[in-house]
Design an enzyme around this catalytic site. Structure first.
Site, PDB file in Angstrom:
ATOM      1  N   GLU A  52       0.988  -1.242  -0.043  1.00 51.93           N
ATOM      2  CA  GLU A  52      -0.004   0.042  -0.061  1.00 51.93           C
ATOM      3  C   GLU A  52       0.815   1.370  -0.129  1.00 51.93           C
ATOM      4  OE1 GLU A  52      -2.234  -3.162   2.451  1.00 51.93           O
ATOM      5  OE2 GLU A  52      -0.153  -2.624   2.047  1.00 51.93           O
ATOM      6  N   ALA A 163      13.580 -37.328  -6.799  1.00 52.55           N
ATOM      7  CA  ALA A 163      13.663 -37.760  -8.371  1.00 52.55           C
ATOM      8  C   ALA A 163      13.781 -39.627  -8.385  1.00 52.55           C
ATOM      9  CB  ALA A 163      14.834 -37.370  -9.040  1.00 52.55           C
ATOM     10  N   LEU A 213      23.441 -28.022  -1.359  1.00 53.31           N
ATOM     11  CA  LEU A 213      21.977 -27.417  -0.968  1.00 53.31           C
ATOM     12  C   LEU A 213      22.041 -25.860  -1.192  1.00 53.31           C
ATOM     13  CD1 LEU A 213      21.209 -29.376   2.123  1.00 53.31           C
ATOM     14  CD2 LEU A 213      20.981 -29.963  -0.163  1.00 53.31           C
TER      15      LEU A 213
END
Length: 370
Positions: A52, A163, A213
């Site tokens: 806003e 996977a 990672l």
């Protein structure tokens, strides 16, 4: 344009902040006067101005301060989430809307935070501002599924990822799994990494694979500017793991690492050990992670880690990349769950998306059992 079009634009703007706003929600704002957009903005980064305020600044930039004040007075604001009404990192947005004497507020959803829920709307109504809640409600809730989960379940939003081969295996018997999925699938998984605040694995994966990672995509691939920098996800490990040569990639470049286990260890810079006395501490660990602003987690662990999250029903999404290869009997299965007593009692997920990355198939499921 119609009200629904202005809210759709607010949602589109909100998505621009998806890599930097967590643990805050994604919020977009559109200011409309005489059915024309006169200002728009979005929450760009955690701790900085909300949507806003940025929309008001945009209006001032377009028209100049004096003219903008006249335009904003009596205008309509469209936001996908209820304006905040408490002061934290920034002043309450609801107060600003009252001060600028807006006419109407169109809001997609109320804020799920019990400290705010409905409070901002009540303040606006008390000030004589007309409000309407629920415009594109489902789309607005889906946009901020992470934030809603944080507030309602008091834990991070959890995505399980794996996977596998076409016969449901994640590795050969000797542990070899490089690479089951193709480069395009792996690139897509990095896009998932870029949108979470933490990546979690188990102790065995940390010791055996020594993974980095990290998000390894270019700014162009991430869809951000050349000079923009995204914060790498915190690396999270479950189990009694100590820093060693076998896992040096995890700790490289002063990465933030959190280890949850029954091990009492010395805290060092960027490495935090959280000690638990009991064996089953996963739920408590997740709450402790949320208290550290880790609002979303991608779980990339092996079979045991995935089983633990599924058996505990502590996940919101399951993402499976299936490659067109067979690994055969004796290879390690993706999952090894205890069977239900009957088909009726089996856990059923909601399939929400199927994508193709060359010959790999990515399937995304939502957990509707929570």
């Amino acid at each position: 344009m119609k009200d629904i079009d202005f809210m759709a634009r607010a949602i589109e703007l909100a998505k621009k902040g998806q890599l930097k706003t967590q643990p805050n929600p994604m919020v977009g704002c559109v200011i409309v006067k005489n059915n024309k957009i006169v200002g728009e903005g979005w929450h760009q980064e955690y701790g900085k101005d909300h949507a806003e305020i940025n929309a008001i600044k945009n209006c001032k930039k377009r028209f100049g301060l004096k003219k903008a004040l006249k335009i904003i007075a009596g205008s309509d604001f469209y936001v996908n989430l209820e304006p905040c009404s408490i002061e934290k990192n920034t002043p309450p947005c609801s107060n600003a809307l009252i001060d600028y004497k807006i006419k109407r507020l169109f809001c997609g959803t109320l804020d799920p935070n019990p400290k705010i829920n409905g409070r901002g709307i009540r303040l606006l109504k008390k000030a004589g501002i007309k409000t309407k809640v629920g415009l594109l409600k489902n789309e607005c809730k889906q946009l901020n599924k992470i934030f809603f989960t944080n507030q309602k379940k008091l834990r991070p939003y959890i995505i399980l990822k794996s996977a596998q081969s076409i016969d449901g295996k994640i590795a050969l018997k000797n542990g070899d799994s490089n690479w089951i999925s193709n480069p395009e699938s792996r690139k897509d998984s990095h896009h998932i990494r870029s949108k979470v605040r933490g990546i979690l694995i188990g102790k065995k994966t940390a010791e055996k694979d020594n993974p980095s990672l990290t998000v390894r995509l270019t700014n162009k691939e991430l869809g951000i500017g050349k000079n923009e920098i995204i914060k790498q996800p915190t690396k999270i490990i479950i189990g009694n793991l100590k820093k060693s040569k076998n896992n040096n990639k995890l700790f490289a470049n002063n990465a933030n690492v959190i280890i949850g286990s029954r091990l009492s260890a010395k805290q060092v810079e960027n490495l935090e050990y959280i000690e638990y006395k009991g064996r089953d501490f996963l739920e408590k660990f997740l709450k402790d992670l949320l208290s550290r602003n880790i609002s979303s987690i991608l779980v990339e662990g092996g079979q045991k880690t995935l089983n633990t999250f599924i058996a505990s029903n502590l996940f919101d999404e399951l993402v499976i990349y299936t490659a067109p290869i067979f690994l055969g009997d004796g290879s390690i299965s993706t999952l090894s769950l205890k069977p239900p007593n009957s088909i009726k009692k089996s856990t059923r997920l909601k399939k929400v998306k199927i994508e193709r990355f060359k010959n790999d198939i990515k399937t995304t499921y939502y957990n509707t059992n929570i």
